[in-house]
Design a protein around this motif. Sequence first.
Motif, short mmCIF file in Angstrom:
data_model
loop_
_atom_site.label_atom_id
_atom_site.label_comp_id
_atom_site.label_asym_id
_atom_site.label_seq_id
_atom_site.Cartn_x
_atom_site.Cartn_y
_atom_site.Cartn_z
N ASN A 57 0.86 -1.18 0.00
CA ASN A 57 0.00 0.00 0.00
C ASN A 57 0.90 1.23 0.00
OD1 ASN A 57 -2.03 -1.87 0.39
ND2 ASN A 57 -2.08 -1.57 2.60
N GLY A 58 0.58 2.20 -0.82
CA GLY A 58 1.38 3.42 -0.83
C GLY A 58 2.03 3.65 -2.17
N SER A 59 3.18 4.30 -2.12
CA SER A 59 3.78 4.80 -3.35
C SER A 59 4.77 3.84 -4.02
CB SER A 59 4.52 6.11 -3.04
OG SER A 59 5.61 5.86 -2.18
N ASN A 60 4.97 2.66 -3.49
CA ASN A 60 5.94 1.75 -4.10
C ASN A 60 5.32 1.07 -5.31
OD1 ASN A 60 7.84 -0.12 -4.81
ND2 ASN A 60 8.41 -0.58 -2.72
N GLU A 61 5.49 1.68 -6.46
CA GLU A 61 4.91 1.16 -7.69
C GLU A 61 5.78 0.07 -8.33
OE1 GLU A 61 6.59 4.65 -10.57
OE2 GLU A 61 5.18 5.14 -8.99
N ILE A 85 6.89 1.82 4.26
CA ILE A 85 6.30 0.80 3.40
C ILE A 85 5.26 0.05 4.22
CG2 ILE A 85 8.12 -0.91 3.88
CD1 ILE A 85 7.69 -1.83 0.91
N ILE A 86 4.09 -0.13 3.63
CA ILE A 86 2.99 -0.84 4.29
C ILE A 86 2.66 -2.05 3.44
CG2 ILE A 86 0.63 -0.72 5.15
CD1 ILE A 86 1.05 2.38 5.27
N LEU A 87 2.80 -3.22 4.02
CA LEU A 87 2.56 -4.47 3.31
C LEU A 87 1.30 -5.13 3.82
CD1 LEU A 87 6.21 -5.69 3.67
CD2 LEU A 87 5.15 -5.00 1.54
N SER A 88 0.53 -5.69 2.91
CA SER A 88 -0.66 -6.47 3.26
C SER A 88 -0.42 -7.91 2.83
CB SER A 88 -1.89 -5.95 2.53
OG SER A 88 -2.20 -4.66 2.96
N PHE A 89 -0.50 -8.81 3.79
CA PHE A 89 -0.33 -10.24 3.55
C PHE A 89 -1.69 -10.90 3.73
CE2 PHE A 89 3.64 -8.63 5.25
CZ PHE A 89 4.59 -9.14 4.40
N VAL A 90 -2.31 -11.31 2.64
CA VAL A 90 -3.63 -11.92 2.69
C VAL A 90 -3.46 -13.43 2.59
CG1 VAL A 90 -5.91 -12.06 1.63
CG2 VAL A 90 -4.64 -9.90 1.58
N ARG A 91 -3.93 -14.14 3.64
CA ARG A 91 -3.92 -15.61 3.64
C ARG A 91 -5.37 -16.07 3.64
NH1 ARG A 91 -0.28 -17.06 8.64
NH2 ARG A 91 -1.11 -15.13 9.46
N ALA A 94 -6.44 -15.36 7.39
CA ALA A 94 -6.28 -14.03 8.02
C ALA A 94 -5.57 -13.07 7.08
CB ALA A 94 -5.48 -14.15 9.31
N THR A 95 -5.68 -11.79 7.41
CA THR A 95 -4.94 -10.75 6.71
C THR A 95 -4.05 -10.05 7.73
OG1 THR A 95 -6.69 -10.42 5.08
CG2 THR A 95 -5.11 -8.62 5.37
N ASN A 96 -2.77 -9.94 7.40
CA ASN A 96 -1.83 -9.27 8.29
C ASN A 96 -1.27 -8.04 7.61
OD1 ASN A 96 -1.40 -12.44 8.91
ND2 ASN A 96 -1.25 -11.23 10.76
N GLN A 97 -1.02 -7.02 8.42
CA GLN A 97 -0.41 -5.78 7.95
C GLN A 97 0.96 -5.64 8.60
OE1 GLN A 97 -1.88 -3.19 5.95
NE2 GLN A 97 -3.50 -4.66 5.50
N LEU A 98 1.89 -5.05 7.87
CA LEU A 98 3.21 -4.76 8.38
C LEU A 98 3.63 -3.41 7.83
CD1 LEU A 98 5.84 -5.61 9.87
CD2 LEU A 98 6.55 -6.70 7.74
N ALA A 99 3.99 -2.48 8.73
CA ALA A 99 4.46 -1.16 8.32
C ALA A 99 5.86 -0.95 8.89
CB ALA A 99 3.51 -0.08 8.81
#
Length: 151
Positions: A57-61, A85-91, A94-99
């Motif tokens: 999520n965010g500007s890392n294209e 950097i904000i990462l979304s890990f969808v399993r 569950a869904t986990n977020q890491l910033a």
Amino acid sequence: MRIQVLHKILLVIAGISIIGCSDEATCIPENSDLLRIAFVDGTGDASEITFVEVAVNGSNEYFPVLKDTTVTNLSIPLDPKDSLIILSFVRSTATNQLAISYKALPLLVDPKCGFEALFKLNKIEQSSFGKVEIVNSTLNKDITTNVKITL
């Protein structure tokens, strides 16, 4: 006799060529823009994890969305113009977020080579995983893990 003289002249020319090139900049980057995340179990051994999707999520294209993949580690490029950097890990369960916050510092390796970015991880800003730790804060091509996520 002539061959020996020619052989000696060629050796002298080769030696001068090697010495003349020794002070040239190599311009091979030591640092990397890849954030390396390893998934481990409670004992610290590599652990496979299956994702339905991994997205930034965010500007890392530069990071493509990963779909339906099983991994033990991920390498994610960081954007030098950003600091988070904000990462979304969808399993499937569950869904986990890491910033993670970071800094990109300009580093002049050699005037002939120009600048390269030196990435330093600041801290884990937010995580919904159980245990996340920064094990190497500097991103370098020789470092295999920057962040460890214990599953």
